[in-house]
Structure formats: structure tokens, C-alpha cells
Design a protein around this motif. Structure first.
Motif, PDB file in Angstrom:
ATOM      1  N   LEU A   1       3.639  -6.680 -13.086  1.00 15.79           N
ATOM      2  CA  LEU A   1       3.647  -5.944 -11.748  1.00 15.79           C
ATOM      3  C   LEU A   1       4.512  -6.254 -10.623  1.00 15.79           C
ATOM      4  CD1 LEU A   1      -0.382  -5.209 -11.387  1.00 15.79           C
ATOM      5  CD2 LEU A   1       1.776  -3.494 -12.252  1.00 15.79           C
ATOM      6  N   THR A   2       4.409  -7.682 -10.522  1.00 14.45           N
ATOM      7  CA  THR A   2       5.599  -8.263  -9.575  1.00 14.45           C
ATOM      8  C   THR A   2       6.996  -8.180 -10.043  1.00 14.45           C
ATOM      9  OG1 THR A   2       3.674 -10.149  -8.941  1.00 14.45           O
ATOM     10  CG2 THR A   2       6.143 -10.588  -8.208  1.00 14.45           C
ATOM     11  N   ALA A   3       7.355  -8.210 -11.036  1.00 15.42           N
ATOM     12  CA  ALA A   3       8.656  -7.908 -11.925  1.00 15.42           C
ATOM     13  C   ALA A   3       9.011  -6.377 -11.615  1.00 15.42           C
ATOM     14  CB  ALA A   3       8.472  -8.338 -13.328  1.00 15.42           C
ATOM     15  N   GLY A   4       7.955  -5.473 -11.675  1.00 11.55           N
ATOM     16  CA  GLY A   4       8.268  -4.269 -11.164  1.00 11.55           C
ATOM     17  C   GLY A   4       8.704  -4.158  -9.684  1.00 11.55           C
ATOM     18  N   ALA A   5       8.002  -5.002  -8.828  1.00 10.03           N
ATOM     19  CA  ALA A   5       8.244  -4.927  -7.385  1.00 10.03           C
ATOM     20  C   ALA A   5       9.865  -5.349  -7.203  1.00 10.03           C
ATOM     21  CB  ALA A   5       7.481  -5.752  -6.609  1.00 10.03           C
ATOM     22  N   ILE A   6       9.953  -6.524  -7.758  1.00 11.32           N
ATOM     23  CA  ILE A   6      11.534  -7.204  -7.815  1.00 11.32           C
ATOM     24  C   ILE A   6      12.283  -6.108  -8.331  1.00 11.32           C
ATOM     25  CG2 ILE A   6      12.950  -8.904  -8.488  1.00 11.32           C
ATOM     26  CD1 ILE A   6      10.534 -10.606  -8.405  1.00 11.32           C
TER      27      ILE A   6
END
Length: 213
Positions: A100-105
Motif C-alpha cells: 500500500l505504501t508503494a502505491g502511495a509513492i
């Protein structure tokens, strides 16, 4: 735990960046929208109107890039067997958190690139921080609503509804004062509004409440 999160995050980001068919259309769409809206608003409202909608749409472009990946993670998570999750070398919460953090990045990078192409310069560090918080806020809202939809076939409808909410019930195109009184709380809760206001130099303390930090 931190090392595991970092390793998965690096792998996820590398994988996403290698999928040019995913991020290039989003970058093209965001850049074209900025070119069209910026020119249109400048024609009818001058430079002040141009920068108002430009900075607002950059915040929305962050959400658009994030939404796609977050829904992909939701679908992926629900379609895998318990045996798959049990076979992972890291805890479930670490793996999902990294995805999910990768999606935000990814959402932040897409909006930043569109921002840079339109302005001809890289965004400032504080602008990147604002966009990342907008992306995290998007992750939190999508995850919350997805939890109440057990059927995957309803996620497409949710993505449309959230996309409309993020774009139109926000201060991307209009200031808060242009909305009726009953709608203003929803506009303020929208992470796009918070991000747009912060990029324009206004208050965005709501980002710290919305983003799942």
C-alpha cells in the motif's frame, strides 16, 4: 521489522516502475489535464485562476495514481489462498503495508512528474511531502470502504464513486466558499482538498488526521 518493510517496499516500487503500461498512461493523462485546464483557466480567469486549478489538479493526480494500485492490492489480497499468505517470509501486515505504501509513492511520483513537466522544474520538498500525505490519505479511505465490500465485483463501482468524490467534492476546481454549507464538511474531509490547500499555501492540518501514519 523495519528492514523487512524496506526490502518489500523497494521490490514493490521497482516492480511498479517496470510496468510502464501502468504508470505511463496515468502520467500522460495528468500532464494533458494540467496543460488543458491550466490554459483554459488562464484564458478566462488569468494567471491566478490558472495556478489555482493547476495546484488543485496536481493533488487529484496523486489520488488517481494511488487509487489504481490500491484497488489492485485489494483484489490481489482477496484472491490469494491462506496457504499463500502462510508461505510468506514476512508477517501479513508488513507485506500489505509495504504494498500500500508503494502505491502511495507511485501516486506521488506520477503527480510530481506531471507537475515538473508542466512547470519546467522539480517540485519542492515540502510539496512532495504534501502529495505523499494526500496519497496516504487515499490509501486509508479506500482500505476503509473496501473492508465493507466483501464481493470483488462491487469494487469497480466503489472505485468510480471514490474517484468522483475525490475530484468533484473537493477544492480542485472551486474554493470551499463555492459549496453549499451542508457539503463543506465532506469537502474538508477530502484529502485532495487538504493537499490542494497546502500546495496553494493554505492550511492542511487535516492531512495529519486523514493519513494513516
Amino acid at each position: 521489522m523495519v528492514r523487512a518493510l524496506g526490502l518489500i517496499l523497494v521490490w514493490e516500487i521497482s516492480y511498479l516502475l517496470s510496468r510502464i503500461e501502468v504508470w505511463l498512461p496515468l502520467l500522460f493523462s495528468a500532464s494533458l489535464a494540467l496543460f488543458s485546464l491550466g490554459g483554459g483557466y488562464r484564458t478566462f480567469g488569468g494567471n491566478e485562476a490558472k495556478w489555482f486549478v493547476t495546484l488543485g489538479f496536481v493533488a487529484f493526480a496523486t489520488v488517481s495514481g494511488t487509487l489504481l494500485h490500491v484497488f489492485q492490492v485489494v483484489v490481489f489480497t482477496r484472491t490469494q489462498s491462506l496457504l499463500y499468505w502462510a508461505s510468506l517470509p514476512y508477517p501479513l501486515e508488513i507485506t500489505l503495508g509495504a504494498k500500500l505504501t508503494a502505491g502511495a509513492i507511485l501516486g506521488t511520483l506520477i503527480a510530481s512528474l506531471a507537475y515538473g513537466l508542466f512547470l519546467g522544474r522539480a517540485p519542492k520538498l515540502q510539496d512532495l511531502a504534501v502529495l505523499f500525505l494526500v496519497a496516504l490519505g487515499t490509501v486509508g479511505i479506500v482500505a476503509l470502504f473496501s473492508a465493507f465490500l466483501p464481493r470483488l465485483d462491487r469494487l469497480a463501482g466503489l472505485s468510480v464513486v471514490l474517484g468522483v468524490f475525490f475530484q468533484y467534492l473537493s477544492t480542485v476546481y472551486l474554493p470551499l466558499e463555492a459549496f453549499p454549507t451542508w457539503a463543506r464538511p465532506f469537502v474538508l474531509l477530502n484529502p485532495v482538498s487538504q493537499g490542494a490547500n497546502a500546495l496553494r499555501g493554505g492550511e492542511a492540518s487535516g492531512l495529519l488526521l486523514i493519513a494513516p501514519l
